[in-house]
Design an enzyme around this catalytic site. Sequence first.
Site, PDB file in Angstrom:
ATOM      1  N   LEU A 144       0.834  -1.208   0.000  1.00 47.46           N
ATOM      2  CA  LEU A 144       0.000   0.000   0.000  1.00 47.46           C
ATOM      3  C   LEU A 144       0.867   1.255   0.000  1.00 47.46           C
ATOM      4  O   LEU A 144       2.058   1.203   0.338  1.00 47.46           O
ATOM      5  CB  LEU A 144      -0.909  -0.039   1.232  1.00 47.46           C
ATOM      6  CG  LEU A 144      -1.892  -1.228   1.227  1.00 47.46           C
ATOM      7  CD1 LEU A 144      -2.461  -1.480   2.626  1.00 47.46           C
ATOM      8  CD2 LEU A 144      -3.015  -0.991   0.222  1.00 47.46           C
ATOM      9  N   PRO A 145       0.276   2.422  -0.339  1.00 55.33           N
ATOM     10  CA  PRO A 145       1.099   3.629  -0.483  1.00 55.33           C
ATOM     11  C   PRO A 145       1.813   4.096   0.784  1.00 55.33           C
ATOM     12  O   PRO A 145       2.985   4.457   0.737  1.00 55.33           O
ATOM     13  CB  PRO A 145       0.100   4.683  -0.964  1.00 55.33           C
ATOM     14  CG  PRO A 145      -1.017   3.911  -1.595  1.00 55.33           C
ATOM     15  CD  PRO A 145      -1.099   2.629  -0.811  1.00 55.33           C
TER      16      PRO A 145
ATOM     17  N   LYS B 187       9.784  10.689  -0.339  1.00 56.72           N
ATOM     18  CA  LYS B 187       8.999   9.998   0.696  1.00 56.72           C
ATOM     19  C   LYS B 187       9.930   9.216   1.634  1.00 56.72           C
ATOM     20  O   LYS B 187       9.837   9.324   2.858  1.00 56.72           O
ATOM     21  CB  LYS B 187       8.018   9.027   0.017  1.00 56.72           C
ATOM     22  CG  LYS B 187       7.320   8.098   0.995  1.00 56.72           C
ATOM     23  CD  LYS B 187       6.557   6.972   0.310  1.00 56.72           C
ATOM     24  CE  LYS B 187       6.091   5.969   1.352  1.00 56.72           C
ATOM     25  NZ  LYS B 187       5.473   4.775   0.799  1.00 56.72           N
TER      26      LYS B 187
ATOM     27  N   THR C 286       6.261   0.535   2.054  1.00 56.89           N
ATOM     28  CA  THR C 286       7.259   1.342   2.759  1.00 56.89           C
ATOM     29  C   THR C 286       6.499   2.352   3.611  1.00 56.89           C
ATOM     30  O   THR C 286       5.842   3.241   3.070  1.00 56.89           O
ATOM     31  CB  THR C 286       8.162   2.092   1.754  1.00 56.89           C
ATOM     32  OG1 THR C 286       8.795   1.137   0.914  1.00 56.89           O
ATOM     33  CG2 THR C 286       9.215   2.912   2.486  1.00 56.89           C
TER      34      THR C 286
ATOM     35  N   LYS D 298      15.133  -0.300   5.728  1.00 57.90           N
ATOM     36  CA  LYS D 298      14.814   0.308   4.425  1.00 57.90           C
ATOM     37  C   LYS D 298      15.116   1.814   4.445  1.00 57.90           C
ATOM     38  O   LYS D 298      15.696   2.360   3.508  1.00 57.90           O
ATOM     39  CB  LYS D 298      13.336   0.058   4.110  1.00 57.90           C
ATOM     40  CG  LYS D 298      12.736   0.921   3.050  1.00 57.90           C
ATOM     41  CD  LYS D 298      12.711   0.271   1.695  1.00 57.90           C
ATOM     42  CE  LYS D 298      12.228   1.272   0.645  1.00 57.90           C
ATOM     43  NZ  LYS D 298      12.238   0.818  -0.689  1.00 57.90           N
TER      44      LYS D 298
END
Length: 297
Positions: free
Chosen positions: A65-66, A248, A96, A173
Site C-alpha cells: 500500500l502507499p 517519501k 514502505t 529500508k
Amino acid sequence: MAVIAFIGLGNMGGPMAKNLLKAGHTVQIFDLSADALADVTAAGGVACESAAHACQGVDAVISMLPAGKHVKLVYEDEQGLLTQLPQGVLVLDASTIDSQTAREVGGVAKDRGIDFMDTPVSGGVAAAQAGTLAFMCGGSADAFERARPILEAMGSPEKIFHAGPAGAGQVAKAANNMLLAIHMIGTCEALSMGAANGLDPAVLSTIMKASSGNNWSLQVYNPWPQVMDGVPSSNNYQPGFMVDLMVKDLGLADEVADASEIANAMGKLALSLYQEHQEKGNGQRDFSSILEQVRKN
Ligand code: NAD
C-alpha cells in the site's frame, strides 16, 4: 502451495501478486482500483469485493500500500483485517511506511495471536516484475521462517533478510535509502566536478570504480547520460525509482533519525536537495536526475 490474500495491486503489488501465481499459489486479490484488480485477475488472481473477503480461508496476507495511513486503515480500522483474521495467520506488509506504524500494527497483531512482519522491499518495479526484490523483514524468527518460502516467489533468496523485531524492516529500508540518496548526490557532484575540469565522465567513473570512491550509484546506476547502457540516465531519466518516492523515503528516514536523536546532517541535506528537485517538476523522473541540480556543463 499456500492460499494468499494480496491487498494493493499497484505498480509493485501487481507484478508481485503475478509472481505468486506463477509459483503456484492461490492468490485472492483486492484493490480499490478496478483496473488494477482486472489486470491481476487476467493473470489468474481471484478477484474479491473487499480486503476482508480476500482474506477468507487464507494462510497468509500480503499488503503493498502507499503509506502508513493506508496500512492502519486496512488492518486497524473498526472493520480492519486484524479484527477479522483468525489466529495463526501470517501477515506480511511490504509497503514502505513509518516504523512507528509498523511497530504499532505488529503489536496489535501479536495481541490477537497473528504473526505480523513488516517486509519492505528494495529493487523497484523492474525487480518486482523479475521476481528479484530484496526483502527486509521485521518480526519474530518464527514468522520469518514461515514467510521465507512465500517471499522467495517474489524476491531473490539471497536478498531476504531478517532485520530484527517488528519495525526493524522499515528502519533498515529507511537507512538504506538515506545512504543511497547520499551516495547518489555525492557521485553526481564528483562526476560534475571532473567534467567541469575537462575529464571524460566515463573515464572518471572507471577511475573511481577502481578506487576508494567506488559505490553502487557509480557501479550499476551511473547518473551521467550515456556512460552506462540500460540505466535511467541513458534513457532521459525515465524511472527507475522516482524522485517522489525518494523524497517519501528520505522523509521517513528523517523521522527515524529525529526520534532516535541521530544527527543525520547528510540525510537532512539529501532530503532538502531532493525536495528542491521535486519542486522543479522532476517528481516523476528517476532519482539519478538529481545530477541536473549540480551539473554545470
Ligand atoms: P501504487 O500507488 O502504484 O499502488 C498502491 C495500490 O494500493 C494502488 O493500486 C491503490 O489503489 C491501492 N490501495 C490504496 N489504498 C487501498 C486500500 N485501502 N485497499 C486496497 N487497495 C488500496 O504504489 P507502488 O509504486 O506499487 O508502491 C507501493 C508501496 O511500495 C509504497 O509504499 C512504495 O513506497 C513502495 N515501493 C515502491 C517502489 C517503486 O519503485 N514503485 C519501490 C520500492 C518500494
